[in-house]
Design a protein around this motif. Structure first.
Motif, PDB file in Angstrom:
ATOM      1  N   HIS A 162      -7.709  14.085  43.453  1.00 47.10           N
ATOM      2  CA  HIS A 162      -7.063  12.781  43.562  1.00 47.10           C
ATOM      3  C   HIS A 162      -7.169  12.064  42.229  1.00 47.10           C
ATOM      4  O   HIS A 162      -8.245  11.982  41.671  1.00 47.10           O
ATOM      5  N   ASP A 176      -4.015  20.720  46.216  1.00 46.71           N
ATOM      6  CA  ASP A 176      -2.959  19.954  45.572  1.00 46.71           C
ATOM      7  C   ASP A 176      -3.568  18.878  44.684  1.00 46.71           C
ATOM      8  O   ASP A 176      -4.728  18.523  44.825  1.00 46.71           O
ATOM      9  N   GLN A 197      -1.662  22.219  42.284  1.00 41.31           N
ATOM     10  CA  GLN A 197      -2.280  21.836  41.007  1.00 41.31           C
ATOM     11  C   GLN A 197      -3.712  21.349  41.181  1.00 41.31           C
ATOM     12  O   GLN A 197      -4.302  20.821  40.251  1.00 41.31           O
ATOM     13  N   ARG A 252     -12.660  23.924  33.822  1.00 43.42           N
ATOM     14  CA  ARG A 252     -11.600  24.117  32.837  1.00 43.42           C
ATOM     15  C   ARG A 252     -10.829  22.809  32.684  1.00 43.42           C
ATOM     16  O   ARG A 252     -10.514  22.148  33.670  1.00 43.42           O
ATOM     17  N   ASP A 253     -10.581  22.452  31.444  1.00 33.57           N
ATOM     18  CA  ASP A 253      -9.759  21.269  31.197  1.00 33.57           C
ATOM     19  C   ASP A 253      -8.317  21.700  31.168  1.00 33.57           C
ATOM     20  O   ASP A 253      -7.981  22.707  30.568  1.00 33.57           O
ATOM     21  N   LYS A 254      -7.492  20.950  31.842  1.00 34.11           N
ATOM     22  CA  LYS A 254      -6.075  21.238  31.683  1.00 34.11           C
ATOM     23  C   LYS A 254      -5.291  19.950  31.579  1.00 34.11           C
ATOM     24  O   LYS A 254      -5.737  18.897  32.033  1.00 34.11           O
ATOM     25  N   THR A 255      -4.171  20.073  30.943  1.00 35.68           N
ATOM     26  CA  THR A 255      -3.351  18.893  30.728  1.00 35.68           C
ATOM     27  C   THR A 255      -2.012  19.106  31.401  1.00 35.68           C
ATOM     28  O   THR A 255      -1.420  20.172  31.276  1.00 35.68           O
ATOM     29  N   LEU A 256      -1.588  18.113  32.128  1.00 35.37           N
ATOM     30  CA  LEU A 256      -0.289  18.203  32.780  1.00 35.37           C
ATOM     31  C   LEU A 256       0.616  17.129  32.212  1.00 35.37           C
ATOM     32  O   LEU A 256       0.186  15.999  32.007  1.00 35.37           O
ATOM     33  N   ASN A 257       1.833  17.519  31.938  1.00 37.89           N
ATOM     34  CA  ASN A 257       2.823  16.518  31.579  1.00 37.89           C
ATOM     35  C   ASN A 257       3.611  16.200  32.833  1.00 37.89           C
ATOM     36  O   ASN A 257       4.298  17.056  33.360  1.00 37.89           O
ATOM     37  N   ASP A 298      -8.369  19.457  47.146  1.00 34.94           N
ATOM     38  CA  ASP A 298      -7.344  18.593  46.556  1.00 34.94           C
ATOM     39  C   ASP A 298      -8.014  17.715  45.514  1.00 34.94           C
ATOM     40  O   ASP A 298      -9.159  17.313  45.658  1.00 34.94           O
ATOM     41  N   ALA A 333      -4.971  14.407  31.893  1.00 33.22           N
ATOM     42  CA  ALA A 333      -6.007  15.393  31.571  1.00 33.22           C
ATOM     43  C   ALA A 333      -6.920  15.532  32.775  1.00 33.22           C
ATOM     44  O   ALA A 333      -7.421  14.549  33.297  1.00 33.22           O
ATOM     45  N   GLN A 339       0.938  12.059  30.390  1.00 31.85           N
ATOM     46  CA  GLN A 339       0.070  13.212  30.233  1.00 31.85           C
ATOM     47  C   GLN A 339      -1.214  12.946  31.015  1.00 31.85           C
ATOM     48  O   GLN A 339      -1.804  11.882  30.877  1.00 31.85           O
TER      49      GLN A 339
END
Lengths: 322, 106
Positions: free
Chosen positions: A137, A206, A194, A171-176, A135, A156, A154
């Motif tokens: 946090h 998660d 996620q 890996r970089d990911k972006t969540l809106n 998970d 990151a 957003q």
């Protein structure tokens, strides 16, 4: 690569004996433990201290390290390369002796282990099949107003996941993320799946978001209530008045009773935070604070003198005179 | 940076409960450890329902993970970590209280 001075990190002398090393490590571990520490960079410092201790507590590792250090193969502030013929007696056996979440620096790896972190985790990946992803946090700081009406944010993240060869890649990911109205401080929001990817068919972890409130210029949150200190003039307090007060739901008119005083609290019902279901609403609690201008005109001074005469019986320091 | 994904949070995300098994999986420990942590008062399950099923909320889960990190990192035992967490909570509460009071000063 930067040369790490493990003695400096543990704040000890290079002649320190094992018990001094242990004592200093324990003290610094308490100081920098990321779950306790308020220091900046606590996590990085905690790791560094752990790494320094892992080397210096082990007489063999310490001897190897001392040798390198004495060889002067580093220049202060400059980059560091281990000697080309360097062969550690420890190289390669790190995977068995260290826990995988102990992420030591490249500097450490260059001396004590040829195994890079990707390789190390890949081995772990093959060993334990079907492990659930970790998970993640995250804390997100919201302005009160945003929390109250809901907002979009957003985020990151950096997630580690295995590639086709099984080695771990970042890996970089972006969540809106759409944050619903009415979240409260300390509340958690779970984004299922996620987190980090599972291993060997294990489920993904998660992402848990914890809501924090950014400090507000004039509102303070106290449970479900909003506290506000409201400056009033002494004549507004003495005579009573109606003044405009900001709330989270816009400005409202607040009636100040006659003969109000600094510290008096007035409650504006239902203008606090709203509970998750919307059934309970906090209040806004307004604390009055009588405020005087920095300077008075001569007319005002004359009026004050007049006031002093007609209120001469009032003694605010009565309590001192017994 | 890769493409961004849109996640919309609905109300179901807000009530998160974990069973004892889920907590163990996430903390990577045996049930006995969690049971002991509950016995030491480090966390409380949300509801001890009829069939003795324990549910933990996400705050409790994070607290268990925090307790574990403290135990590992500082070599604390259960009563040490329970005591530390209590004191840390108390400090937290006092610090919040200071902020509230300070904001009310002129």
């Amino acid at each position: 690569m930067e040369f790490k001075d493990y003695y400096k990190i543990l704040a000890i002398d290079e002649k320190a004996n094992a018990s001094v090393i242990k004592a200093s490590y324990r003290k610094l571990a308490r100081k920098y433990h990321p779950d306790v520490s308020k220091e900046e960079n606590a996590e990085a410092q905690f790791k560094e201290v752990g790494e320094a201790y892992a080397v210096l507590k082990d007489p063999e590792k310490r001897a190897e390290y001392d040798l390198l250090r004495a060889q002067g193969t580093y220049r202060s502030g400059g980059s560091y390369q281990p000697p080309p013929d360097w062969q550690s007696s420890h190289a390669g056996n790190r995977t068995h002796s260290q826990r995988t979440d102990e992420d030591f620096s490249d500097f450490f790896d260059s001396i004590f282990g040829a195994h890079g972190s990707g390789f190390r985790q890949a081995e772990d990946f093959q060993r334990s099949t079907n492990r659930r992803g970790r998970d993640l946090h995250y804390k997100i700081a919201l302005f009160l107003e945003e929390a109250f009406v809901g907002c979009q944010r957003q985020i990151a993240l950096r997630v580690s996941e295995p590639d086709q060869n099984g080695s771990i890649k970042q890996r970089d990911k972006t969540l809106n993320v759409k944050i619903p109205a009415g979240v409260t401080e300390g509340q958690h929001i779970r984004l299922t799946g996620q987190g980090e990817l599972g291993i060997g068919g294990g489920k993904a972890g998660d992402l848990l978001l914890e809501i924090e409130f950014a400090p507000h210029p004039y509102f303070t949150v106290d449970g479900m209530n909003i506290l506000l200190t409201l400056p009033v003039t002494c004549w507004e307090a003495a005579l009573g008045s109606t003044v405009e007060v900001p709330t989270l739901r816009g400005k409202v008119k607040l009636k100040i009773p006659q003969a109000a005083n600094s510290g008096n609290k007035l409650r504006i019902k239902g203008k606090g935070l709203i509970s998750k279901g919307g059934e309970i609403s906090g209040d806004q609690i307004v604390t009055l604070q009588v405020s005087l201008p920095k300077e008075h005109s001569s007319e005002a001074k004359a009026l004050y003198r007049q006031l002093a005469e007609c209120e001469s019986h009032f003694n605010p320091r009565q309590a001192f005179e017994r | 940076m890769s493409k961004s994904e849109i996640v919309i949070i609905d109300s179901q995300h807000e009530h998160i409960l974990f069973t004892l098994e889920e907590v163990c999986e996430r903390c990577n420990v045996h049930t006995e450890m969690i049971i002991e942590m509950v016995e030491y008062g480090i966390v409380d399950p949300v509801e001890k329902s009829s069939l003795d099923i324990w549910y933990f909320n996400s705050q409790a889960l994070m607290r268990l993970q925090r307790a574990q990190r403290l135990m590992d990192g500082l070599k604390l035992n259960l009563s040490g970590v329970a005591f530390s967490l209590e004191l840390l909570d108390e400090i937290d509460g006092l610090q919040k209280h200071i902020v509230v009071l300070r904001n009310q000063l002129p």
